[in-house]
Scaffold this motif. Sequence first.
Motif, PDB file in Angstrom:
ATOM      1  N   MET A   3     -10.816 -39.153 -28.194  1.00 19.26           N
ATOM      2  CA  MET A   3     -12.586 -38.183 -28.797  1.00 19.26           C
ATOM      3  C   MET A   3     -12.427 -36.508 -28.526  1.00 19.26           C
ATOM      4  N   ILE A   4     -13.077 -37.025 -27.304  1.00 24.31           N
ATOM      5  CA  ILE A   4     -13.041 -35.023 -26.459  1.00 24.31           C
ATOM      6  C   ILE A   4     -12.809 -34.366 -27.490  1.00 24.31           C
ATOM      7  N   ALA A   5     -10.783 -34.810 -26.847  1.00 22.31           N
ATOM      8  CA  ALA A   5     -10.248 -33.815 -27.291  1.00 22.31           C
ATOM      9  C   ALA A   5      -9.905 -33.135 -28.699  1.00 22.31           C
ATOM     10  N   ALA A   6     -10.230 -34.348 -29.135  1.00 20.30           N
ATOM     11  CA  ALA A   6      -9.665 -34.272 -30.882  1.00 20.30           C
ATOM     12  C   ALA A   6     -11.736 -33.403 -31.067  1.00 20.30           C
ATOM     13  N   GLY A   7     -12.294 -33.890 -30.953  1.00 18.17           N
ATOM     14  CA  GLY A   7     -13.682 -32.762 -31.027  1.00 18.17           C
ATOM     15  C   GLY A   7     -13.442 -31.566 -30.399  1.00 18.17           C
ATOM     16  N   VAL A   8     -13.173 -31.566 -29.198  1.00 18.27           N
ATOM     17  CA  VAL A   8     -13.013 -29.442 -28.309  1.00 18.27           C
ATOM     18  C   VAL A   8     -11.863 -28.722 -28.953  1.00 18.27           C
ATOM     19  N   GLU A   9     -10.719 -29.511 -28.233  1.00 19.93           N
ATOM     20  CA  GLU A   9      -9.548 -28.387 -28.331  1.00 19.93           C
ATOM     21  C   GLU A   9      -9.287 -28.742 -29.792  1.00 19.93           C
ATOM     22  N   ARG A  10      -8.975 -29.817 -30.543  1.00 18.26           N
ATOM     23  CA  ARG A  10      -8.213 -30.276 -32.251  1.00 18.26           C
ATOM     24  C   ARG A  10      -6.726 -29.115 -32.381  1.00 18.26           C
ATOM     25  N   LYS A  11      -6.319 -29.712 -31.116  1.00 18.16           N
ATOM     26  CA  LYS A  11      -4.734 -28.902 -31.300  1.00 18.16           C
ATOM     27  C   LYS A  11      -3.862 -30.537 -30.408  1.00 18.16           C
TER      28      LYS A  11
END
Length: 377
Positions: free
Chosen positions: A58-66
């Motif tokens: 969830m954090i990766a999808a919301g912050v880095e989105r890659k």
Amino acid sequence: MANKNKSWKTTASVVGALVLANAFWGGSAVVYQIGLQNMHVLVLSFYRQLFASVVLIMIAAGVERKMPPRSEWGWLALVGFLGVYLNQLLFAIGVFYAQSIIAAIMQLAVSPTTTAMAILLKQEKFSILKLVGIILCIIGSLFMIDISHFSITSGKGLGVVVLFAQSIFAAGYLVAQKQVLERVPPITTTAAMYAVGTPLMTVTALIFLPLNSATWTTNTTGIWAIVYAVAAQSVAAYILNAYANKHSKSSTVAVFETVNPFVAAILATIFLNEPITWNIIVGGLIILGGLAVVTFEQYRETKNAVSSLDALMARSTDFEMETNQLDSDEEVDDELEPSNEYAALSTQLSDSAALGASEMSPGSSIALELDRSDNTT
């Protein structure tokens, strides 16, 4: 001056991330000692990886989105297998079979093993200062360990072997992760690691533990241990460690793991009322001295890297200016010279005039002669 400030900022961020990450990991020894009284270690490992995977994705999808490219999936699977599954599983098994004192000693092998791997794979160059810092940190950690209770019996031999293997896998994880972080962001890398390790840990827990409610449930203290393991030990610590590994050397990241026993001793004094002995104080001071040496070497490496990058950018700017100047000179020369169309038109007119004079008909020549005769008479 700008290079110096940039180098210090990078070094400070790396050191801060490593200290905080290893403080979280050091605190897990105290949390586990309290939380595992009514919960199996594999159950805690399962819940830790399961919930941490969800949070990290969830954090990766919301912050880095890659999404990592497919070419990196193999590397990410290797890092997850080494860093999340084998590292955590073998450490739990090693502690179960061997003494905690043996586990603490075997963890000191991670730093020199990581350094040796990085040098052999040509990720890093040999550094006397870093070697001195590593030795000091290991000596300080040994000072903090009460070796009076150290013993290896036939029943603990397997634990020593498992912990030694775990230290090698932990070193391999740091070196392999360094390769991935050059192309994949830190949070995405961490989330992918846990996405690989969680199914493997789930299968392992289902194989070795019975399927009943008594095994898979816990009390309030165990729940708080799971919360700490997910939020601090997994999500925060692994992201901070990945950030530091991206902006420094793998050996630098590994040597800061010697902070763990120092933090564990302080927290045990606060929460478990364990006394602070002279060996803890002396060992902690030696560790701080070793970390100071490693931090200075990290600053030197960062400063050299920043200087090299600035020099390369300056050369690139000079080259671009020279190229623009050459383009301007060529444009001026083109303006001074006649255009190709004008030159072609002039040539065509000259050829036409010459062709007209040479191809004049005989009748026209006789008419011109008669005109000249009339004018004469």
